[in-house]
Design a protein around this motif. Structure first.
Motif, PDB file in Angstrom:
ATOM      1  N   VAL A 386      20.604 -46.292  54.493  1.00  0.00           N
ATOM      2  CA  VAL A 386      20.231 -44.875  54.429  1.00  0.00           C
ATOM      3  C   VAL A 386      21.047 -44.067  55.429  1.00  0.00           C
ATOM      4  O   VAL A 386      21.529 -42.963  55.124  1.00  0.00           O
ATOM      5  CB  VAL A 386      18.715 -44.704  54.699  1.00  0.00           C
ATOM      6  N   SER A 387      21.236 -44.611  56.628  1.00  0.00           N
ATOM      7  CA  SER A 387      22.057 -43.916  57.633  1.00  0.00           C
ATOM      8  C   SER A 387      23.491 -43.781  57.153  1.00  0.00           C
ATOM      9  O   SER A 387      24.125 -42.722  57.324  1.00  0.00           O
ATOM     10  CB  SER A 387      22.022 -44.689  58.955  1.00  0.00           C
ATOM     11  N   LEU A 388      24.012 -44.852  56.549  1.00  0.00           N
ATOM     12  CA  LEU A 388      25.373 -44.790  56.012  1.00  0.00           C
ATOM     13  C   LEU A 388      25.451 -43.777  54.880  1.00  0.00           C
ATOM     14  O   LEU A 388      26.428 -43.017  54.769  1.00  0.00           O
ATOM     15  CB  LEU A 388      25.792 -46.181  55.523  1.00  0.00           C
ATOM     16  N   LEU A 389      24.433 -43.740  54.038  1.00  0.00           N
ATOM     17  CA  LEU A 389      24.388 -42.779  52.927  1.00  0.00           C
ATOM     18  C   LEU A 389      24.448 -41.346  53.445  1.00  0.00           C
ATOM     19  O   LEU A 389      25.189 -40.507  52.915  1.00  0.00           O
ATOM     20  CB  LEU A 389      23.121 -43.012  52.109  1.00  0.00           C
ATOM     21  N   VAL A 390      23.665 -41.052  54.488  1.00  0.00           N
ATOM     22  CA  VAL A 390      23.657 -39.704  55.056  1.00  0.00           C
ATOM     23  C   VAL A 390      25.034 -39.362  55.617  1.00  0.00           C
ATOM     24  O   VAL A 390      25.521 -38.234  55.471  1.00  0.00           O
ATOM     25  CB  VAL A 390      22.576 -39.585  56.147  1.00  0.00           C
ATOM     26  N   ASN A 391      25.685 -40.353  56.242  1.00  0.00           N
ATOM     27  CA  ASN A 391      27.015 -40.110  56.811  1.00  0.00           C
ATOM     28  C   ASN A 391      28.053 -39.823  55.730  1.00  0.00           C
ATOM     29  O   ASN A 391      28.910 -38.952  55.888  1.00  0.00           O
ATOM     30  CB  ASN A 391      27.469 -41.322  57.630  1.00  0.00           C
ATOM     31  N   VAL A 392      27.972 -40.559  54.637  1.00  0.00           N
ATOM     32  CA  VAL A 392      28.968 -40.393  53.573  1.00  0.00           C
ATOM     33  C   VAL A 392      28.690 -39.140  52.742  1.00  0.00           C
ATOM     34  O   VAL A 392      29.587 -38.333  52.482  1.00  0.00           O
ATOM     35  CB  VAL A 392      29.003 -41.637  52.659  1.00  0.00           C
ATOM     36  N   ALA A 393      27.435 -38.963  52.327  1.00  0.00           N
ATOM     37  CA  ALA A 393      27.097 -37.836  51.445  1.00  0.00           C
ATOM     38  C   ALA A 393      27.079 -36.510  52.189  1.00  0.00           C
ATOM     39  O   ALA A 393      27.310 -35.450  51.585  1.00  0.00           O
ATOM     40  CB  ALA A 393      25.747 -38.073  50.782  1.00  0.00           C
ATOM     41  N   GLY A 394      26.778 -36.550  53.476  1.00  0.00           N
ATOM     42  CA  GLY A 394      26.695 -35.290  54.222  1.00  0.00           C
ATOM     43  C   GLY A 394      27.703 -35.192  55.334  1.00  0.00           C
ATOM     44  O   GLY A 394      27.484 -34.509  56.339  1.00  0.00           O
ATOM     45  N   ALA A 395      28.846 -35.895  55.159  1.00  0.00           N
ATOM     46  CA  ALA A 395      29.838 -35.942  56.232  1.00  0.00           C
ATOM     47  C   ALA A 395      30.633 -34.655  56.365  1.00  0.00           C
ATOM     48  O   ALA A 395      31.233 -34.398  57.397  1.00  0.00           O
ATOM     49  CB  ALA A 395      30.785 -37.119  56.016  1.00  0.00           C
ATOM     50  N   SER A 396      30.665 -33.849  55.334  1.00  0.00           N
ATOM     51  CA  SER A 396      31.458 -32.618  55.386  1.00  0.00           C
ATOM     52  C   SER A 396      30.674 -31.468  54.766  1.00  0.00           C
ATOM     53  O   SER A 396      29.735 -31.678  53.998  1.00  0.00           O
ATOM     54  CB  SER A 396      32.784 -32.800  54.640  1.00  0.00           C
ATOM     55  N   CYS A 397      31.088 -30.281  55.104  1.00  0.00           N
ATOM     56  CA  CYS A 397      30.441 -29.088  54.543  1.00  0.00           C
ATOM     57  C   CYS A 397      30.620 -29.047  53.025  1.00  0.00           C
ATOM     58  O   CYS A 397      29.721 -28.608  52.294  1.00  0.00           O
ATOM     59  CB  CYS A 397      31.042 -27.825  55.175  1.00  0.00           C
ATOM     60  N   LYS A 398      31.784 -29.528  52.548  1.00  0.00           N
ATOM     61  CA  LYS A 398      32.060 -29.505  51.114  1.00  0.00           C
ATOM     62  C   LYS A 398      31.068 -30.379  50.358  1.00  0.00           C
ATOM     63  O   LYS A 398      30.545 -29.985  49.303  1.00  0.00           O
ATOM     64  CB  LYS A 398      33.490 -29.986  50.872  1.00  0.00           C
ATOM     65  N   ARG A 399      30.756 -31.555  50.908  1.00  0.00           N
ATOM     66  CA  ARG A 399      29.821 -32.456  50.241  1.00  0.00           C
ATOM     67  C   ARG A 399      28.393 -31.918  50.307  1.00  0.00           C
ATOM     68  O   ARG A 399      27.619 -32.073  49.356  1.00  0.00           O
ATOM     69  CB  ARG A 399      29.894 -33.846  50.875  1.00  0.00           C
ATOM     70  N   LYS A 400      28.047 -31.301  51.429  1.00  0.00           N
ATOM     71  CA  LYS A 400      26.718 -30.690  51.535  1.00  0.00           C
ATOM     72  C   LYS A 400      26.559 -29.576  50.512  1.00  0.00           C
ATOM     73  O   LYS A 400      25.500 -29.424  49.896  1.00  0.00           O
ATOM     74  CB  LYS A 400      26.501 -30.151  52.942  1.00  0.00           C
ATOM     75  N   ASP A 401      27.642 -28.786  50.334  1.00  0.00           N
ATOM     76  CA  ASP A 401      27.587 -27.712  49.331  1.00  0.00           C
ATOM     77  C   ASP A 401      27.445 -28.282  47.927  1.00  0.00           C
ATOM     78  O   ASP A 401      26.748 -27.714  47.081  1.00  0.00           O
ATOM     79  CB  ASP A 401      28.862 -26.854  49.414  1.00  0.00           C
ATOM     80  N   LYS A 402      28.095 -29.419  47.658  1.00  0.00           N
ATOM     81  CA  LYS A 402      27.990 -30.037  46.340  1.00  0.00           C
ATOM     82  C   LYS A 402      26.560 -30.507  46.068  1.00  0.00           C
ATOM     83  O   LYS A 402      26.055 -30.397  44.947  1.00  0.00           O
ATOM     84  CB  LYS A 402      28.962 -31.216  46.232  1.00  0.00           C
ATOM     85  N   ILE A 403      25.904 -31.031  47.120  1.00  0.00           N
ATOM     86  CA  ILE A 403      24.503 -31.451  46.955  1.00  0.00           C
ATOM     87  C   ILE A 403      23.639 -30.242  46.621  1.00  0.00           C
ATOM     88  O   ILE A 403      22.790 -30.290  45.722  1.00  0.00           O
ATOM     89  CB  ILE A 403      24.005 -32.143  48.241  1.00  0.00           C
ATOM     90  N   ARG A 404      23.851 -29.148  47.364  1.00  0.00           N
ATOM     91  CA  ARG A 404      23.055 -27.937  47.106  1.00  0.00           C
ATOM     92  C   ARG A 404      23.317 -27.394  45.704  1.00  0.00           C
ATOM     93  O   ARG A 404      22.382 -27.006  44.988  1.00  0.00           O
ATOM     94  CB  ARG A 404      23.392 -26.877  48.154  1.00  0.00           C
ATOM     95  N   ASP A 405      24.603 -27.331  45.318  1.00  0.00           N
ATOM     96  CA  ASP A 405      24.940 -26.800  43.992  1.00  0.00           C
ATOM     97  C   ASP A 405      24.350 -27.668  42.889  1.00  0.00           C
ATOM     98  O   ASP A 405      23.812 -27.159  41.889  1.00  0.00           O
ATOM     99  CB  ASP A 405      26.455 -26.715  43.830  1.00  0.00           C
ATOM    100  N   SER A 406      24.462 -28.976  43.059  1.00  0.00           N
ATOM    101  CA  SER A 406      23.920 -29.888  42.052  1.00  0.00           C
ATOM    102  C   SER A 406      22.405 -29.753  41.956  1.00  0.00           C
ATOM    103  O   SER A 406      21.847 -29.724  40.848  1.00  0.00           O
ATOM    104  CB  SER A 406      24.299 -31.330  42.412  1.00  0.00           C
ATOM    105  N   GLN A 407      21.744 -29.652  43.109  1.00  0.00           N
ATOM    106  CA  GLN A 407      20.289 -29.511  43.103  1.00  0.00           C
ATOM    107  C   GLN A 407      19.867 -28.186  42.482  1.00  0.00           C
ATOM    108  O   GLN A 407      18.841 -28.108  41.793  1.00  0.00           O
ATOM    109  CB  GLN A 407      19.749 -29.618  44.536  1.00  0.00           C
ATOM    110  N   ARG A 408      20.666 -27.134  42.697  1.00  0.00           N
ATOM    111  CA  ARG A 408      20.357 -25.832  42.109  1.00  0.00           C
ATOM    112  C   ARG A 408      20.427 -25.911  40.583  1.00  0.00           C
ATOM    113  O   ARG A 408      19.570 -25.362  39.873  1.00  0.00           O
ATOM    114  CB  ARG A 408      21.330 -24.773  42.632  1.00  0.00           C
TER     115      ARG A 408
END
Length: 766
Positions: A386-408
């Motif tokens: 889970v810690s590794l997942l958070v590091n990979v999926a949320g390692a950059s602003c671009k990936r965080k934005d993709k999570i938000r856009d996908s969730q929207r």
């Protein structure tokens, strides 16, 4: 004698570090000749050390036990002092003006040796009343010292009414500017405060804005003020902040009212890497309400127990409090401070045997739920992934934005199909939260977000796997995708989410300032029962949740009757089913170690002291009331209940329990805090004063160090990397005002001005 002293430049002295206890002060002649008057004025203006809440020690005199009489402080209020350390009385005037002749009248008994002949009141009275005595002359010198012709008070009197009014307006404007900045935790100074600077700092900016809004202020501040009386210098700002802080502390000391209290202590390093020790007092105020108040941040050069104890002693002496009034100690006991705090606990218990230690419940809970669960190999691997997942999926602003856009997009589709409801506060943007071992409840929030954002996280991981630039991240994303689509992952995700969910309410409750230990014990027991219920009856509903999640996210569902295949040795037969593995080796095992650790970690729950305290609990019309336990509870506090009072308590308890059970106002009480409050509201605390005393002792026992942790959060706001040159005193003063806003808002400009005048008067003399 001064003429024989070598005239060298004196070492700088910090007036705030002068020992309060007269038994710990060094002699006046040990200071440099150029500093002696400065020391004398400081001590005289500070006033004699009179710890009124201290339980004065008895000594046998002529086969009779005698002690210091508290009323002597009122009779000899301007010179009589008492040393908590040496349990002796001293004279402030004689100390300040003694000479080398220690045998001269007033020196030996009231300066060097200390007075403790409590049966000889006439000696004490004669010391303060004899005309032309050494004491009388020393007192006159003290008064002359603060009545010099250059006193700001005298100078102020010589000014015209117009000049006095201008001074008041100018000072009030500076006080108002400081008030705003302190409340918001904002910096005062600017990097460049010259007139040509475009950003002179917040203090001057607020002062200029105030002047622009008020013509009367504009006429007397900044350029329109005398060059030597603008009231904007850095020392003036610090003095005003210190005045605010002292007023807040004064309110806290009044709330304690020389009664019993508990110490909550923790250490941390600030942004300049200084070791800091924060101190919080827990007590019951005159309204019967439990309070936890931050009283100061102390810079410690090292973290050994003796240094920590010395810092606490100095703080208590400064505010005329006694360590013997401490009835509880609370530390989280984590990290490198565990051994030191154990030593500190022992040192405090040596001076106050009734200062019972209670380990931080909230910190224990974090250790129980997360640390213990990780002892299970696959659960530990789950949290690592889970810690590794958070590091990979949320390692950059671009990936965080993709999570938000996908969730929207997912939310919009759900709203269109009617699967997702809309409303105020629903469907807000969120992202994965990084779990932290030192942040209580963070693991629960991480898993909640992961369940909620699972589909969006999968999309981002696939994007990183297919289109990522970093090969390491691509391999990590590929491994995580395989793992999170496994049945094992879904099982451990829901198991730990369920366990953390059951303990979340307890975690939040333990962090309340007014939480009492009896209710905390009850909540711990309730949580243990819920965990046991989940273990006994929760398997079927648990499997259903796991299956529903697997169906929703296209994860393979294992047949529980098939033989279990160990992924580490897939070719070897295990000879047991999936049901046996996931139910016994996973579900039952993790819950069993949780329950076992709960019983082990929360051993205070089973201690006799807390069992006796539970007999005070008012829930269900005092169904847990037990007279024998309450009498035993009083025996834990021999300094608060004499043998005669224990006899009275036994009789008073019968009247008390009959009285409160028949009173409707006590029918729906939920905890000890409610009981104390209602007793005060109904004035019954006066009739049942011994029971109320017992109740207060139970309430001051600490539950968690959450208040101290909040202080460190405040420190991160007040002292930042751009503000890392703040002095220790200024930092402590600023934090007191920022954290204790409730009391800070009640401080008036008049109070600050009056204290500032006294401080300025002293500085004019120095």
């Amino acid at each position: 004698m001064d003429r024989f002293v070598k005239r060298t430049a004196p070492d700088p002295i910090n007036l705030n570090d002068f020992p309060e206890d007269p038994g710990e002060r060094k002699g006046i002649l040990e200071y440099h000749p150029n500093q002696r008057d400065e020391v004398r004025r400081t001590y005289w203006l500070r006033g004699p050390c009179q710890p009124r809440g201290h339980p004065f020690k008895q000594r046998s005199i002529g086969n009779t036990l005698r002690r210091f009489n508290l009323q002597w402080f009122d009779e000899f209020h301007d010179w009589l002092e008492y040393s908590v350390k040496k349990e002796k009385a001293y004279c402030l005037c004689c100390y300040l003006f003694r000479d080398n002749n220690d045998n001269k009248g007033g020196n030996a008994a009231f300066v060097t040796e200390g007075f403790h002949n409590w049966n000889k009141y006439e000696t004490l009275a004669a010391h303060g009343r004899l005309i032309n005595s050494f004491h009388h002359k020393a007192k006159k010198k003290c008064e002359d010292l603060v009545r010099q012709g250059q006193s700001i008070a005298h100078a102020f009197q010589k000014q015209t009414d117009v000049m006095k009014n201008q001074y008041r307006i100018r000072l009030n404007a500076s006080v108002d500017s400081s008030r705003l900045l302190l409340r918001q935790g904002l910096p005062f100074r600017g990097h460049d405060e010259t007139e040509d600077s475009s950003n002179q700092g917040n203090f001057l900016a607020v002062l200029k804005y105030t002047a622009q809004q008020n013509e009367a202020v504009d006429k007397v501040v900044l350029k329109n003020a005398p060059g030597n009386n603008q009231m904007v210098s850095h020392p003036i700002q610090k003095d005003i902040v210190h005045c605010f802080s002292e007023e807040v502390i004064s309110s806290i000391i009044q709330e304690i009212d020389h009664d019993v209290f508990a110490l909550l202590v923790d250490e941390s390093a600030d942004s300049s890497e200084k070791e800091q020790m924060a101190i919080v007092f827990r007590f019951v105020d005159k309204h019967g309400i439990v309070k936890e108040r931050f009283v100061g941040l102390i810079h410690v050069k090292d973290t050994c127990s003796s240094t920590l104890k010395s810092g606490i002693d100095s703080l208590l002496a400064k505010y005329r409090l006694s360590l013997k009034k401490v009835r509880g100690q609370g530390y989280d006991g984590a990290g490198n401070m565990r051994g030191e705090f154990n030593g500190l606990r022992a040192l405090i218990s040596r001076e106050s045997s009734c200062a019972y230690y209670v380990h931080c419940f909230a910190h224990q809970l974090q250790l129980v739920v997360v640390a213990v669960a990780k002892n299970h190999l696959e659960v530990g691997n789950f949290f690592d992934m889970v810690s590794l997942l958070v590091n990979v999926a949320g390692a950059s602003c671009k990936r965080k934005d993709k999570i938000r856009d996908s969730q929207r997009e997912i939310n919009e589709e759900g709203i269109s199909s009617g699967e997702i409801k809309t409303g105020k506060g629903l469907n807000q943007e969120s992202s994965l939260q990084r779990p932290g071992a030192t942040r209580w409840g963070s693991h629960y929030k991480t898993l909640l977000r992961l369940v909620d954002l699972f589909a969006s996280v999968v999309k981002v991981l696939r994007y990183v796997q297919d289109e990522g630039i970093d090969n390491t991240k691509k391999r990590q994303a590929n491994g995580i995708l395989k793992y999170i689509h496994s049945f094992d992952f879904v099982v451990y995700l829901h198991l730990m989410l369920h366990i953390l969910g059951l303990t979340e309410n307890l975690s939040m409750a333990l962090q309340k300032k007014n939480q009492d230990i009896a209710n905390a014990v009850s909540l711990v027991e309730s949580t243990k029962r819920q965990l046991q219920k989940l273990r006994d009856d929760g398997w079927d509903s648990f499997v259903k949740k796991v299956s529903d999640f697997c169906k929703k996210h296209d994860t393979e569902i294992l047949n529980m009757e098939d033989e279990y295949i160990d992924p580490r040795r897939p070719r070897m037969r295990t000879n047991f089913t999936n049901l046996r593995h996931f139910q016994v080796d996973c579900f039952y095992y993790v819950l069993d170690i949780q329950l076992l650790e709960f019983n082990d970690r929360f051993n205070e729950v089973n201690s006799e002291l807390l069992i006796c305290i539970s007999a005070l609990n008012p829930i269900d019309l005092f169904c847990q009331y037990d007279k024998i336990k309450l009498m035993r509870l009083a025996e834990f506090y021999p300094e608060d209940f004499s043998r005669v009072e224990c006899i009275s308590l036994e009789h008073q308890l019968d009247i008390y329990i009959d009285n409160v059970r028949e009173d409707e106002r006590f029918a729906d009480l939920k905890n000890l805090g409610d009981l104390a409050r209602v007793l005060v509201e109904t004035k019954k605390h006066l009739s049942h004063y011994l029971v109320y005393r017992l109740l207060k002792l139970a309430l001051v026992l600490p539950v968690a160090t959450a208040t101290v942790e909040r202080c460190f959060s405040g420190m991160k706001i007040v002292k930042t990397k751009l503000r890392n040159r703040m002095g220790d005193q200024f930092l402590s003063d600023s934090l007191i005002c920022y954290i204790e806003k409730e009391l800070y808002d009640d401080v008036t400009n008049e109070q600050v001005t009056r204290r500032f005048q006294a401080m300025s008067d002293r500085r004019m003399h120095l």
